[in-house]
Write a protein that holds these residues in place. Structure first.
Motif, mmCIF file in Angstrom:
data_model
loop_
_atom_site.group_PDB
_atom_site.id
_atom_site.type_symbol
_atom_site.label_atom_id
_atom_site.label_comp_id
_atom_site.label_asym_id
_atom_site.label_seq_id
_atom_site.Cartn_x
_atom_site.Cartn_y
_atom_site.Cartn_z
ATOM 1 N N PRO A 1 -4.531 5.216 -18.792
ATOM 2 C CA PRO A 1 -5.240 5.268 -17.511
ATOM 3 C C PRO A 1 -4.363 4.778 -16.380
ATOM 4 C CG PRO A 1 -5.848 3.292 -18.707
ATOM 5 C CD PRO A 1 -4.912 4.057 -19.610
ATOM 6 N N ILE A 2 -4.895 4.862 -15.156
ATOM 7 C CA ILE A 2 -4.253 4.162 -14.040
ATOM 8 C C ILE A 2 -4.199 2.678 -14.399
ATOM 9 C CG2 ILE A 2 -4.494 3.499 -11.623
ATOM 10 C CD1 ILE A 2 -5.956 6.152 -11.150
ATOM 11 N N THR A 3 -3.042 2.061 -14.221
ATOM 12 C CA THR A 3 -2.917 0.634 -14.513
ATOM 13 C C THR A 3 -2.530 -0.126 -13.256
ATOM 14 O OG1 THR A 3 -0.637 0.976 -15.267
ATOM 15 C CG2 THR A 3 -2.359 0.899 -16.948
ATOM 16 N N VAL A 4 -2.978 -1.365 -13.199
ATOM 17 C CA VAL A 4 -2.748 -2.224 -12.043
ATOM 18 C C VAL A 4 -2.104 -3.521 -12.509
ATOM 19 C CG1 VAL A 4 -3.813 -3.427 -10.096
ATOM 20 C CG2 VAL A 4 -4.755 -1.237 -10.880
ATOM 21 N N ALA A 5 -1.048 -3.931 -11.846
ATOM 22 C CA ALA A 5 -0.437 -5.236 -12.097
ATOM 23 C C ALA A 5 -0.808 -6.164 -10.955
ATOM 24 C CB ALA A 5 1.073 -5.114 -12.218
ATOM 25 N N ASP A 6 -1.264 -7.346 -11.299
ATOM 26 C CA ASP A 6 -1.676 -8.315 -10.290
ATOM 27 C C ASP A 6 -0.457 -8.812 -9.517
ATOM 28 O OD1 ASP A 6 -3.309 -9.899 -8.810
ATOM 29 O OD2 ASP A 6 -3.820 -11.307 -10.413
ATOM 30 N N ALA A 7 -0.725 -9.472 -8.390
ATOM 31 C CA ALA A 7 0.353 -10.015 -7.563
ATOM 32 C C ALA A 7 1.177 -11.024 -8.351
ATOM 33 C CB ALA A 7 -0.224 -10.664 -6.316
ATOM 34 N N ARG B 1 41.884 -22.696 6.536
ATOM 35 C CA ARG B 1 41.261 -21.367 6.520
ATOM 36 C C ARG B 1 42.091 -20.312 5.771
ATOM 37 N NH1 ARG B 1 39.674 -19.484 12.299
ATOM 38 N NH2 ARG B 1 39.049 -17.638 11.105
ATOM 39 N N ARG B 2 42.968 -20.754 4.896
ATOM 40 C CA ARG B 2 43.679 -19.789 4.048
ATOM 41 C C ARG B 2 42.805 -19.344 2.883
ATOM 42 N NH1 ARG B 2 48.992 -18.961 4.907
ATOM 43 N NH2 ARG B 2 49.241 -18.208 2.754
ATOM 44 N N ALA B 3 41.743 -20.092 2.599
ATOM 45 C CA ALA B 3 40.856 -19.750 1.494
ATOM 46 C C ALA B 3 39.436 -20.171 1.843
ATOM 47 C CB ALA B 3 41.318 -20.422 0.197
ATOM 48 N N ARG B 4 38.502 -19.581 1.116
ATOM 49 C CA ARG B 4 37.081 -19.880 1.323
ATOM 50 C C ARG B 4 36.393 -19.839 -0.035
ATOM 51 N NH1 ARG B 4 35.882 -15.787 4.563
ATOM 52 N NH2 ARG B 4 36.229 -16.982 6.472
ATOM 53 N N VAL B 5 35.486 -20.792 -0.264
ATOM 54 C CA VAL B 5 34.766 -20.832 -1.528
ATOM 55 C C VAL B 5 33.310 -21.200 -1.272
ATOM 56 C CG1 VAL B 5 35.267 -23.269 -2.017
ATOM 57 C CG2 VAL B 5 34.812 -21.691 -3.913
ATOM 58 N N SER B 6 32.416 -20.662 -2.080
ATOM 59 C CA SER B 6 31.017 -21.078 -2.062
ATOM 60 C C SER B 6 30.509 -21.102 -3.496
ATOM 61 C CB SER B 6 30.159 -20.133 -1.209
ATOM 62 O OG SER B 6 30.123 -18.843 -1.774
ATOM 63 N N MET B 7 29.656 -22.070 -3.787
ATOM 64 C CA MET B 7 29.064 -22.197 -5.109
ATOM 65 C C MET B 7 27.602 -22.574 -4.952
ATOM 66 S SD MET B 7 31.957 -24.068 -7.497
ATOM 67 C CE MET B 7 30.968 -23.693 -8.953
ATOM 68 N N SER B 8 26.764 -22.054 -5.836
ATOM 69 C CA SER B 8 25.344 -22.381 -5.798
ATOM 70 C C SER B 8 24.794 -22.465 -7.213
ATOM 71 C CB SER B 8 24.560 -21.344 -4.988
ATOM 72 O OG SER B 8 24.716 -20.047 -5.553
ATOM 73 N N VAL B 9 23.778 -23.290 -7.375
ATOM 74 C CA VAL B 9 23.012 -23.357 -8.621
ATOM 75 C C VAL B 9 21.553 -23.135 -8.256
ATOM 76 C CG1 VAL B 9 24.634 -24.877 -9.790
ATOM 77 C CG2 VAL B 9 22.777 -25.875 -8.451
ATOM 78 N N TYR B 10 20.802 -22.541 -9.161
ATOM 79 C CA TYR B 10 19.407 -22.240 -8.847
ATOM 80 C C TYR B 10 18.548 -22.324 -10.098
ATOM 81 C CZ TYR B 10 20.030 -17.684 -11.055
ATOM 82 O OH TYR B 10 20.261 -16.690 -11.969
ATOM 83 N N ASP B 11 17.251 -22.435 -9.863
ATOM 84 C CA ASP B 11 16.251 -22.424 -10.934
ATOM 85 C C ASP B 11 14.978 -21.831 -10.346
ATOM 86 O OD1 ASP B 11 15.561 -24.027 -13.762
ATOM 87 O OD2 ASP B 11 13.833 -23.819 -12.432
ATOM 88 N N TYR B 12 14.381 -20.865 -11.044
ATOM 89 C CA TYR B 12 13.142 -20.273 -10.525
ATOM 90 C C TYR B 12 12.121 -20.046 -11.629
ATOM 91 C CZ TYR B 12 14.785 -15.530 -11.962
ATOM 92 O OH TYR B 12 15.229 -14.428 -12.658
ATOM 93 N N ASP B 13 10.868 -20.014 -11.196
ATOM 94 C CA ASP B 13 9.736 -19.668 -12.064
ATOM 95 C C ASP B 13 8.939 -18.571 -11.394
ATOM 96 O OD1 ASP B 13 9.794 -21.674 -14.297
ATOM 97 O OD2 ASP B 13 9.643 -23.081 -12.610
ATOM 98 N N VAL B 14 8.689 -17.494 -12.130
ATOM 99 C CA VAL B 14 7.845 -16.405 -11.654
ATOM 100 C C VAL B 14 6.530 -16.457 -12.417
ATOM 101 C CG1 VAL B 14 7.615 -13.925 -11.302
ATOM 102 C CG2 VAL B 14 9.876 -14.985 -11.201
ATOM 103 N N LYS B 15 5.436 -16.428 -11.706
ATOM 104 C CA LYS B 15 4.113 -16.364 -12.326
ATOM 105 C C LYS B 15 3.555 -14.949 -12.186
ATOM 106 C CE LYS B 15 2.888 -21.237 -11.658
ATOM 107 N NZ LYS B 15 1.904 -22.193 -11.074
ATOM 108 N N ASN B 16 2.989 -14.456 -13.268
ATOM 109 C CA ASN B 16 2.374 -13.114 -13.292
ATOM 110 C C ASN B 16 3.385 -12.028 -12.922
ATOM 111 O OD1 ASN B 16 -0.235 -13.981 -14.031
ATOM 112 N ND2 ASN B 16 -0.741 -14.411 -11.899
ATOM 113 N N GLN B 17 4.600 -12.114 -13.451
ATOM 114 C CA GLN B 17 5.585 -11.096 -13.097
ATOM 115 C C GLN B 17 5.102 -9.716 -13.511
ATOM 116 O OE1 GLN B 17 9.625 -11.614 -14.417
ATOM 117 N NE2 GLN B 17 10.251 -9.628 -13.606
ATOM 118 N N GLN B 18 5.228 -8.778 -12.578
ATOM 119 C CA GLN B 18 4.882 -7.384 -12.854
ATOM 120 C C GLN B 18 5.984 -6.739 -13.691
ATOM 121 O OE1 GLN B 18 3.952 -5.332 -9.187
ATOM 122 N NE2 GLN B 18 3.046 -7.167 -8.294
#
Length: 730
Positions: A501-507, A524-541
């Protein structure tokens, strides 16, 4: 650099209609062996990339030109910056974006994605719009992590932001760029800027791409029948700049593409492995199905700005249409006699018969000289799309089913953000957005499709999301930042099929935490960037595709966990030797013990099965989410009396990926490394350049996706290309 940094902080609110282009023209050229200042608009204002508390990368100039030189489409961005993957089961017309492993494998024309693509400040919501080609570009920004407070639609994973080069009043100029490569691949690109008066200027840009078919169909006996394309796109812009408080930019653009749809190759995967079968030839296919793809899109946008003294007002109006899109292919990839086991003949055509998208944004930003600055605005979005799916018997060519549907989507939002500089070194930013989103979905027509359940659905959702970040300048060359952000993607609706059937995923919602450091090194002969992250997704479609009954339906996972590390580096080893490298580690995991999905008919499933024979996907990584993405390039310049000889090489690596929500031996893509090489000569200060190049120079061949409901069908990456290129400017 200290003066520049303080100036940026005091003038945070002094944006321009075309900030990147304007600042690039006005910025002082760096000394030889120094990196230029990179300006981004990740916070909707022009800022030094080092001062922006977001994990962001920029591709522009030679970096961008090198990777698109062989005529490839937007998928070429995959792996070119940390945590970015782009793939498609529809070829050039329907890219799917993933940032930090977070994306959507849905191939429906009504699909929504958690990565938003913004082209010239206008969201390209429908997946078909996201394939608009890259040409005459000022730059491409990749913003990682939720961007939901300042950008218009569905940005919980991040934003890929394209900005085209803009008209100006300074005089006639432009460029041309021509390349020719393997399989008669031709890429012709050019632009001209023409001042029409003291107040008006026009910029015309064009792209022409062609590739001959190079895959023989051994069933029909036709040589070089498949994998060719013809693409053309145009953009015309008008700038009105009377010199007072008002500026206007008008943009008209269109795209037309035709050629082969994706080639699905029956039983190309060796049972019990993720290797191609013995004797596989990428230049041949044995299929009795029709294969073609056609797309036409048109659009326009108007960007206005008024400088009212203490504040600046912006209006962005966008209109996009899809007049015709159809993609037809033999999804089981074979004939009644093979190759390999073909249980039944099926061929599918899908597309959009009509789509219209309208968006409007009004935004006001302050111009305070003091520590507090702000911006606020309203956003409106309306889309009306009609799509269809037709099924055919590949052996006879007879159509045996038709299903067409229509979706209307209306959304509006109010947003605002505050920046407060507690000192020259310490700035705090916070944003808030309230969104209301409504979708109405209807089945329009059914022929030989017995639909389960109702013919229509309506969904409406509202949500407030926010972000908070802090940026601290340690010294004139180093800054650190921390950011907490939330994001929201509205419910999605998938069309029915003969078996579903037609299916729906919630937000779905996301909460993300990240921290990073950005630094200019060695004067300015060089450039660097670094990052760390952590995430939680609820009800992922999530999209369940295939399985042994060939259904497409939407589900929600209770929780998805992601975490990782990202790094960008570029610098001069000597004045003539420049290197860059980037890397990311992205760990994703589905966490929902109750979630199970149907599995493939022929493959070797490695997940545990429940009593119903369905795969339990709890603990699996997200599909199309490589743990590792690594990119590296090196350029050496040999100065000569009249010009410069140079050699450049670039390499990208991604680790293995799952094609589907369940895990199996066959539908796991092997790790892939692709390399490029470019040798050239430029003269008259870089005004002219001629080069020879190669893409995928090791001729790496990998299975990049599959069709699992029928047999061990898959599709592969782009072939090796060698070519030559000439470009000039005036």
């Amino acid at each position: 650099m200290m003066k520049l940094s303080k100036m940026h902080k005091r003038l945070l609110a002094v944006g321009a209609l075309m900030p990147m282009a304007a600042m690039a023209q006005e910025a002082a050229q760096p000394a030889k062996g120094q990196l230029e200042t990179v300006t981004v608009t990740a916070q909707r204002r022009a800022e030094n990339i080092r001062d922006v508390p977001v994990s962001v990368s920029m591709l522009k100039d030679e970096k961008l030109d090198v990777i698109v030189s062989s005529g490839q489409d937007i998928r070429v961005l995959a792996g070119k910056t940390p945590s970015l993957n782009v793939e498609s089961s529809n070829g050039r017309t329907f890219p799917r974006f993933y940032i930090r492993g977070y994306g959507n494998t849905d191939f429906s024309v009504f699909a929504s994605q958690p990565v938003s693509l913004i082209y010239d400040d206008v969201v390209q919501e429908n997946p078909i719009l996201k394939g608009f080609p890259m040409f005459d570009m000022a730059g491409v920004e990749v913003l990682r992590g939720p961007q939901g407070t300042l950008f218009g639609r569905n940005t919980p994973a991040g934003v890929v932001k394209f900005e085209s080069a803009k008209p100006h009043l300074k005089g006639i100029d432009g460029y041309y760029n021509v390349s020719y490569a393997t399989h008669a691949t031709t890429n012709v690109e050019g632009a001209v800027n023409v001042p029409l008066s003291k107040e008006w200027a026009m910029r015309v840009s064009t792209l022409r791409q062609h590739r001959d078919g190079y895959v023989d169909n051994t069933f029909t006996g036709k040589k070089d029948e498949l994998e060719g394309y013809n693409e053309h796109a145009e953009r015309v812009q008008f700038l009105y700049q009377p010199g007072g408080s008002f500026n206007a930019l008008f943009n008209l653009h269109q795209r037309s593409t035709g050629g082969s749809a994706r080639l699905f190759r029956a039983n190309m995967i060796k049972k019990g492995t993720n290797e191609v079968v013995d004797g596989f030839n990428p230049n041949e296919i044995h299929t009795n199905g029709q294969n073609f793809q056609n797309l036409n899109t048109k659009g326009a946008n108007v960007r206005l700005s008024w400088d009212l003294g203490p504040v600046k007002l912006f209006s962005i109006t966008g209109y996009e249409t899809v007049g015709n899109y159809v993609s037809r292919g033999d999804i089981d990839g074979g004939t009644p006699t093979g190759t390999g086991f073909i249980p039944f003949q099926v061929e599918t055509a899908g597309g959009i018969s009509d789509m219209k998208q309208y968006s409007q944004e009004f935004r006001v930003e302050s111009k305070n000289a003091g520590p507090l600055n702000w911006q606020t605005g309203l956003y409106y979005f309306n889309e009306d799309a009609s799509g269809f799916t037709n099924n055919f018997n590949s052996d006879t060519g007879v159509q045996f089913s038709h299903l067409s549907s229509r979706q209307k989507n209306t959304a509006w939002a109010a947003f605002g953000s505050l920046n407060y500089a507690f000192s020259d070194a310490f700035t705090v930013r916070g944003g808030l957005r309230y969104t209301k989103d409504k979708k109405d979905f209807n089945t329009i027509k059914r022929e030989n499709v017995v639909q389960i359940g109702p013919d229509s659905f309506g969904e409406s959702k509202n949500k407030a999301n926010w972000d908070l970040s802090a940026n601290y300048t340690v010294n004139k060359d180093v800054s650190v930042y921390a950011r907490v952000a939330t994001g929201f993607r509205a419910p999605s609706i998938a069309a029915a099929s003969a078996n579903a059937p037609i299916t729906v995923a919630d937000a779905e919602t996301i909460t993300s935490i990240e921290a990073g450091v950005k630094a200019d090194l060695f004067n300015r002969r060089a450039r660097v960037s670094m990052s760390v992250y952590d995430y939680d997704v609820k009800n992922q479609q999530l999209t369940v595709v295939g399985g042994n009954t060939n259904v497409t339906r939407l589900i929600n996972a209770a929780k998805t966990k992601g975490r990782g590390v990202e790094m960008d580096f570029e610098g001069f080893i000597t004045n003539d030797f420049k290197v860059s490298t980037s890397a990311s580690y992205n760990y994703t995991q589905l966490r929902d013990p109750s979630l199970s999905v149907q599995t493939c008919r022929q493959c070797t499933v490695t997940d545990p099965l429940n009593a119903a024979g369905r795969a339990i996907i709890d603990g699996n990584a997200l599909p199309q989410a490589p743990k590792w993405i690594i990119n590296a390039s090196a350029r050496y310049n040999f100065p000569l009396a009249e010009g410069n000889l140079f050699i450049l090489t670039d390499w990208s690596y991604r680790s293995k990926i799952n094609f589907f929500l369940y895990e199996s031996k066959e539908f796991t893509g092997k790790a892939m490394t692709e390399g490029g090489l470019r040798v050239g000569y430029n003269w008259q200060g870089g005004k002219y350049e001629v080069a020879a190049f190669g893409r995928n120079i090791t001729n790496t061949q990998r299975i990049t996706g599959g069709i699992d409901f029928n047999n061990l069908t898959g599709f592969i990456n782009e072939p090796r290309q060698w070519g030559v290129q000439f470009k000039g400017s005036f």
